[in-house]
Design an enzyme around this catalytic site. Structure first.
Site, PDB file in Angstrom:
ATOM      1  N   SER A   1     -22.631  27.069  34.408  1.00 31.74           N
ATOM      2  CA  SER A   1     -22.809  27.897  35.591  1.00 31.74           C
ATOM      3  C   SER A   1     -23.007  27.142  36.795  1.00 31.74           C
ATOM      4  O   SER A   1     -23.048  27.590  37.948  1.00 31.74           O
ATOM      5  CB  SER A   1     -24.016  28.958  35.413  1.00 31.74           C
ATOM      6  OG  SER A   1     -25.153  28.380  34.976  1.00 31.74           O
TER       7      SER A   1
ATOM      8  N   ASP B   1     -24.668  22.378  28.176  1.00 31.22           N
ATOM      9  CA  ASP B   1     -23.359  23.112  28.073  1.00 31.22           C
ATOM     10  C   ASP B   1     -22.331  22.061  27.857  1.00 31.22           C
ATOM     11  O   ASP B   1     -22.345  21.084  28.488  1.00 31.22           O
ATOM     12  CB  ASP B   1     -22.913  23.846  29.171  1.00 31.22           C
ATOM     13  CG  ASP B   1     -23.311  25.486  28.916  1.00 31.22           C
ATOM     14  OD1 ASP B   1     -23.321  25.876  27.607  1.00 31.22           O
ATOM     15  OD2 ASP B   1     -23.451  25.948  29.854  1.00 31.22           O
TER      16      ASP B   1
ATOM     17  N   GLU C   1     -19.237  27.394  23.581  1.00 33.73           N
ATOM     18  CA  GLU C   1     -19.139  28.915  23.340  1.00 33.73           C
ATOM     19  C   GLU C   1     -17.962  29.100  22.059  1.00 33.73           C
ATOM     20  O   GLU C   1     -17.177  28.435  21.667  1.00 33.73           O
ATOM     21  CB  GLU C   1     -18.245  29.365  24.538  1.00 33.73           C
ATOM     22  CG  GLU C   1     -19.089  29.337  25.796  1.00 33.73           C
ATOM     23  CD  GLU C   1     -18.336  29.772  27.333  1.00 33.73           C
ATOM     24  OE1 GLU C   1     -19.102  29.611  28.195  1.00 33.73           O
ATOM     25  OE2 GLU C   1     -17.094  30.070  26.957  1.00 33.73           O
TER      26      GLU C   1
ATOM     27  N   GLU D   1     -24.094  37.425  25.130  1.00 32.96           N
ATOM     28  CA  GLU D   1     -23.881  37.359  26.592  1.00 32.96           C
ATOM     29  C   GLU D   1     -23.235  39.003  26.867  1.00 32.96           C
ATOM     30  O   GLU D   1     -22.052  39.123  26.055  1.00 32.96           O
ATOM     31  CB  GLU D   1     -23.186  36.573  27.336  1.00 32.96           C
ATOM     32  CG  GLU D   1     -22.953  36.861  28.833  1.00 32.96           C
ATOM     33  CD  GLU D   1     -22.570  35.632  29.753  1.00 32.96           C
ATOM     34  OE1 GLU D   1     -22.531  35.883  31.134  1.00 32.96           O
ATOM     35  OE2 GLU D   1     -22.622  34.423  29.210  1.00 32.96           O
TER      36      GLU D   1
END
Length: 291
Positions: free
Chosen positions: A72, A110, A142, A208
């Site tokens: 992000s 991440d 992810e 999420e």
């Protein structure tokens, strides 16, 4: 006798207060074993993103037990429209800064888009960089079932993994920004994804933009902690992007964000005051001058 707030009275107290993730004491880094123990105790905990040493040091002093160096950063600090352009080099630099700025928090970094999708070997190579060069304690990637083999190899190699399912921002070009898990088929897929990452060895999983009832079911089903963002109040932990949480983000923010300050207004006001002092000759004055 002092009356406790609802939040204080509801907070489980570990047998040894020093073991608590938030508000606990200690000089060592929090580990994934501490995270697992918190799940067993029923202790909820906070996680914030961080992208630089100074901000991370403030959150560490505040007792935030887990910090995510999220991709992000692409949206928040690097000027990208999405997280997709963020590179492994950028993530390594940002993660190293956060590690240097902290002493207690578990730092999770991440794996950016394109650094693990080719398969387990690429994932291991990328994660190894973040562990060796940046010093992080864990990585996040992810995907549920589709990332099972990557998670498995990383864990077998000694690298703790936090999984991320539901809305996965790196897949924005395929799925857009919308709630995940609505409808029976989608809900069952999300449950399969959650079990897949747990079976692969992930120590926690981010949910999420998932309906609150489904997130609660996942939390009850798994023995690893769930970290919610836009997933209701029943997850084991909650995470927010720090620039959203502190009101630095401009424009519209997601519905699930709660602003705890308005740093954008504070910083803008300070910048204008500085500029006006310079233009008007009020700064610097004698006390600001070197002789």
């Amino acid at each position: 006798m002092t009356q406790l707030s609802a939040a204080q009275s509801a907070k489980p107290t570990p047998p040894d207060g020093s073991r608590a993730l938030y508000g606990g004491k200690g000089t060592r880094r929090i580990t994934v074993r501490d995270i697992a123990a918190a799940k067993e105790r029923g202790e909820k905990w906070p996680m914030l993103t961080a992208y630089d040493a100074m901000t991370a040091s403030v959150f560490d002093e505040a007792g935030i037990p887990v910090m995510l160096v999220g991709d992000s950063a692409g949206n928040c600090h690097l000027g990208y429209d999405t997280t997709v352009p963020v590179t492994l080099d950028e993530m390594t630099m940002l993660s190293a800064a956060v590690v240097r700025g902290t002493g207690r928090a578990l730092i999770v970094a991440d794996l950016p888009f394109g650094s693990y999708q080719e398969g387990p070997v690429q994932a291991l190579r990328s994660a190894t960089r973040l562990v060796k060069e940046a010093g992080v304690g864990a990585v996040k990637l992810e995907g549920g079932e589709r990332s099972h083999r990557q998670i498995e190899l990383l864990v077998e190699s000694g690298i703790p993994v936090m999984a991320h399912i539901g809305l996965t921002p790196q897949s924005v070009n395929a799925m857009g920004y919308r709630v995940q898990g609505r409808g029976e088929e989608a809900a069952q897929q999300l449950l399969r994804d959650a079990k897949a990452v747990q079976d692969a060895g992930a120590f926690a999983v981010v949910l999420e933009l998932v309906p609150a009832e489904l997130a609660a079911e996942v939390t009850r089903t798994l023995h690893i902690p769930t970290v919610g963002i836009g997933a209701g109040p029943e997850t084991d932990a909650q995470v927010l992007v720090w620039t959203d949480m502190l009101g630095l983000t401009g424009g519209r923010v997601p519905k699930f964000v709660k602003k705890y300050a308005n740093l954008r207004e504070v910083m803008s006001g300070a910048a204008k005051a500085f500029a006006e002092d310079v233009v008007g000759g009020a700064f610097p004055q004698e006390e600001h001058s070197v002789h």
